[in-house]
Design an enzyme around this catalytic site. Structure first.
Site: not given
Ligand code: PLP
Length: 461
Positions: A108
């Protein structure tokens, strides 16, 4: 470059306006009116230069390449690895793309660092302030808190369910030491936090007076910024080599970013394996199943405990031949009845867009964490393990790139249980642990959150 809504009922806007808005006013998701064709990066182009160049194609005339290069330089300076999204080999013809070298140890950070710089720049130009409200079940709140900490033009209010997130996740949002970041720990669960955020956006008066915005993965800028690392992986492994990306998926943002990279000519082809946990709505959808409001099951990979993957709407828009009226009808029916069949035209197309999917249980996730440690010496987070397991059990004759979405240290309890190993925080995260945590607890009530927002926001109405 203009942005249209997936539900066809909003005026087209430019990139910066779409970014600051988050959601389109008709409830749809902004998407570019056409995919730009972008030149593939070379293997030695620095990450922030590639990012600026790719985002420039999405931004059109709304931002100069010079400005974007500066924003992207600032955004990616916070990463502990020069190449931002390095690849490590995990098997014969298989690589893992490490997306956790940012300050809060999850992928993120990659898009959120860039969004924060973009907001600060755009709001500065407009002479505005904004209040960002964000409900989090873990990683998004931390990435937003760290990325926006100390910025002039933005206040961030994060809602999290009190005592229901891990202590490591909480530290990243509550120990920023910045006075524009505010944490409300509410008595209840994540879905209730999310419902309060939706209610605040629906409250026109509050939304306007606080200049409210959101930065979850419905924001197009996140998708644009995430398409960059698919292009850099392609460049590192050979410009014309066919690759299969294996993507641990929740809201389908990351996987969609891969699709977008391919549509923009940044990849040599497109094969994407979507790996989900027991919450397998996205797998059902890709196989032509109904759209439905399912209930989520808590799993060992909590960031993927999502049953209404919001970015599916963008894929559906493409699968219907960009027919906003059809997408709107499907989502209206979903809202009214809790279930809606896929529009006829889309059902046949979804299977031919380059996606495959599989669902991985907690037991399989734990076994994979152990196996990966034995075979490579690496500790991986449970979300990454979902991807690695899917890759192992759906062999491919082309090279695979599994996205590693978080650092093992973010989920130390699960890592310990699966591997009997400790996953210590990397040095770059120590600052968070040394600072005091600041958050206030309160009732899960709309009126309480609204009052606190008015008191905390520096937006003057
Ligand atoms: C947000 C997240 C995901 C999922 O990603 P998306 O873009 O919502 O499909 C997978 N792994 C981690 C560690 C995350 O923080």
């Amino acid at each position: 470059m203009r942005y249209v809504s997936t539900r066809g009922g909003a005026d087209p806007v430019d990139f910066v306006t779409a970014s600051l808005a988050g959601l389109a006013p008709d409830g749809g998701l902004y998407t570019p009116e056409a995919f730009p064709q972008i030149e593939r990066p070379s293997a030695d182009e620095p990450y922030h230069v590639t990012a600026a160049r790719i985002i420039k194609a999405f931004a059109g005339d709304s931002l100069s390449l010079e400005t974007l290069t500066e924003l992207s330089r600032k955004a990616y300076a916070a990463f502990s690895h020069q190449s931002v999204a390095p690849l490590v080999q995990t098997g014969q013809n298989q690589w893992m793309m490490e997306l956790h070298h940012g300050p809060t140890l999850a992928f993120k950070d990659v898009a959120m660092r860039f969004i924060a710089q973009l907001y600060e720049h755009a709001l500065g130009e407009r002479g505005e302030r904004m209040t960002i409200i964000c409900a989090t079940s873990g990683d998004t709140g931390g990435a937003a808190a760290a990325a926006f900490a100390g910025l002039e033009h933005v206040d961030v209010v994060i809602l999290h369910p009190h005592d229901r997130i891990s202590p490591v996740q909480r530290v990243f949002m509550s120990a920023t030491g910045a006075d524009n970041i505010h944490n409300l720990a509410l008595e209840g669960d994540f879905d209730q936090c999310q419902a309060i955020v939706k209610a605040l956006f629906a409250d026109e008066q509050t939304r306007r007076s606080l200049n409210l915005s959101g930065v979850n993965s419905i924001n197009w800028t996140r998708i644009a910024a995430q398409s960059v690392y698919f292009a850099t992986a392609q460049a590192q492994l050979g410009a014309d080599r066919p690759l299969r990306f294996v993507v641990p998926s929740g809201n389908f943002g990351d996987a969609l970013a891969g699709y977008v990279a391919a549509r923009c000519g940044l990849l040599a082809g497109f094969e994407c394996h979507v790996a989900v946990n027991a919450n397998d709505a996205m797998k059902q959808l890709l196989n032509g199943g109904d759209m439905q409001k399912g209930t989520t099951t808590p799993t060992a990979s909590p960031a993927m405990d999502i049953q209404i993957p919001s970015n599916f709407e963008r894929l559906l828009f493409e699968a219907t031949g960009r027919d906003g009226a059809v997408v709107k009808a499907a989502y209206d029916q979903l809202a009214a009845k809790g279930v809606a069949p896929l529009p006829e035209r889309a059902a046949g197309v979804l299977g031919c867009m380059g996606f495959k999917a599989s669902s991985v249980s907690d037991k399989e996730t734990f076994i994979e964490m152990r196996k990966t440690l034995d075979e490579t010496g690496w500790l991986v987070c449970p979300h990454t393990a979902v991807g690695l397991h899917a890759a192992r059990h759906a062999p491919s004759d082309i090279a695979s790139v599994v996205l590693s979405t978080a650092h093992a240290a973010k989920f130390p309890e699960t890592v310990k249980q699966a591997t009997e190993q400790d996953a210590p925080l990397p040095i770059r995260a120590h600052g968070f642990v040394e600072r005091d945590e600041v958050y206030e607890t309160g009732p899960m009530e709309l009126s309480h959150v609204r009052d606190r927002l008015r008191a905390l926001s520096r937006v003057s109405s």
